[in-house]
Write an enzyme that holds these catalytic residues in place. Structure first.
Site, short mmCIF file in Angstrom:
data_model
loop_
_atom_site.label_atom_id
_atom_site.label_comp_id
_atom_site.label_asym_id
_atom_site.label_seq_id
_atom_site.Cartn_x
_atom_site.Cartn_y
_atom_site.Cartn_z
N ASP A 130 -24.19 -32.68 30.33
CA ASP A 130 -23.79 -33.16 29.01
C ASP A 130 -22.52 -33.97 29.20
O ASP A 130 -21.46 -33.42 29.52
CB ASP A 130 -23.55 -31.97 28.09
CG ASP A 130 -23.08 -32.37 26.70
OD1 ASP A 130 -22.84 -33.58 26.46
OD2 ASP A 130 -22.94 -31.48 25.85
N SER A 136 -22.81 -53.15 24.60
CA SER A 136 -23.92 -53.65 23.79
C SER A 136 -23.52 -54.99 23.18
O SER A 136 -22.33 -55.32 23.12
CB SER A 136 -24.22 -52.64 22.66
OG SER A 136 -25.09 -53.18 21.68
N TYR A 150 -21.47 -47.25 15.38
CA TYR A 150 -22.03 -47.47 16.71
C TYR A 150 -21.36 -48.68 17.35
O TYR A 150 -20.95 -48.63 18.52
CB TYR A 150 -23.55 -47.69 16.60
CG TYR A 150 -24.21 -48.13 17.90
CD1 TYR A 150 -24.52 -47.21 18.89
CD2 TYR A 150 -24.53 -49.48 18.11
CE1 TYR A 150 -25.13 -47.62 20.07
CE2 TYR A 150 -25.13 -49.88 19.29
CZ TYR A 150 -25.43 -48.95 20.26
OH TYR A 150 -26.02 -49.36 21.43
N LYS A 177 -19.00 -49.24 20.95
CA LYS A 177 -19.28 -50.21 22.01
C LYS A 177 -18.14 -51.20 22.20
O LYS A 177 -17.91 -51.69 23.31
CB LYS A 177 -20.60 -50.92 21.71
CG LYS A 177 -21.82 -49.99 21.73
CD LYS A 177 -21.92 -49.22 23.04
CE LYS A 177 -23.15 -48.33 23.10
NZ LYS A 177 -23.27 -47.64 24.41
#
Length: 255
Positions: A58, A138, A151, A155
């Site tokens: 993890d 991204s 999100y 990034k």
């Protein structure tokens, strides 16, 4: 033989990267929170004649990440390439985002990248032979996307970590770069497509089709498209490249 670690390697982009690096001749440690997924990819590598191992980890657990890197070094001899690929996505408007949402997505996408970077760098410095650290950003790390605002924030954060680490680790001959995929045909984009329907009323598949029209090359990206660029970053031809977060997206975002 150099050794590469790929987190989130049990499926999607991570699987594509692990298979490509093995094809390139690296021994590959396939790491995933889902041990069965990691084992399946490691078995694919072994069946193709490569060297691999599978570990469950993890990435939000810093101690577990350091232990995993030590185990890989012990089993495969060294850690030369670290691909911090593990990541998750959430689809919400910024007005809906909760503290729990932020904690979950930053824990994987930012803390997980930093922990992997720390553990790998520590090992590479001890080895004294340099190395490559490669992080998953991204196109959303270059341009914030609606319904993916938090999100996108994670990034953007990966880009900052990549740049700072590149400066700090250069003296140890460790390069740090990031790859920035676009619309990839994976489970993550299936989830985004499904969750977007609550906001735009489109049927399943229609959001993906709409976003795909932004791609200059005219097709949805594959994990192999991303893996080819990561292969370059992991190889000798990228020895003079560091601190970069390069878009490999078929021509969606151009700067």
């Amino acid at each position: 033989m150099s050794t590469a670690i790929v987190t989130g390697g049990g499926r999607g982009i991570g699987r594509g990267i692990a298979l490509r690096l093995a094809k390139d001749g690296h021994a590959v440690a396939v790491v995933d929170v889902n041990k069965a997924g990691a084992e399946a990819v490691a078995a694919e590598i072994a069946e193709a004649g490569g060297t691999s191992t599978a570990l469950a980890c993890d990435v939000t657990d810093r101690a577990a990440v350091f232990t995993m890197v030590d185990e890989v070094a012990g089993e495969l001899g060294s850690v030369d390439v670290m691909v911090n690929n593990a990541g998750i996505a959430q689809v919400k408007t910024l007005l809906e985002v909760t503290p729990e949402d932020l904690e979950a997505i930053f824990a994987v996408n930012v803390y997980g990248v930093l922990y992997g970077l720390q553990a790998a760098a520590e090992r590479m410095i001890e080895q004294g032979t340099g190395g490559k650290i490669i992080n998953a950003s991204s196109i959303a790390g270059h341009s914030g996307f609606d319904f993916l605002g938090h999100y996108s924030a994670t990034k953007f954060a990966v880009r900052a970590l990549t740049q700072a680490a590149a400066k700090e680790l250069a003296k140890h001959r460790i390069t740090v770069n990031a790859y920035c995929p676009g619309i990839v045909g994976t489970d993550m984009w299936d989830l985004i497509d499904e969750r977007m329907s609550a906001y735009n009323g489109k049927a399943k598949g229609e959001t993906l089709e709409q976003y795909s029209q932004l791609i200059a090359l005219g097709r949805v990206q594959t994990p192999e498209d991303v893996a080819g660029f990561v292969s370059y970053l992991a190889g000798r031809d990228a020895d003079y490249m560091t601190g970069q977060a390069v878009m490999i997206d078929g021509g969606i975002v151009m700067v």
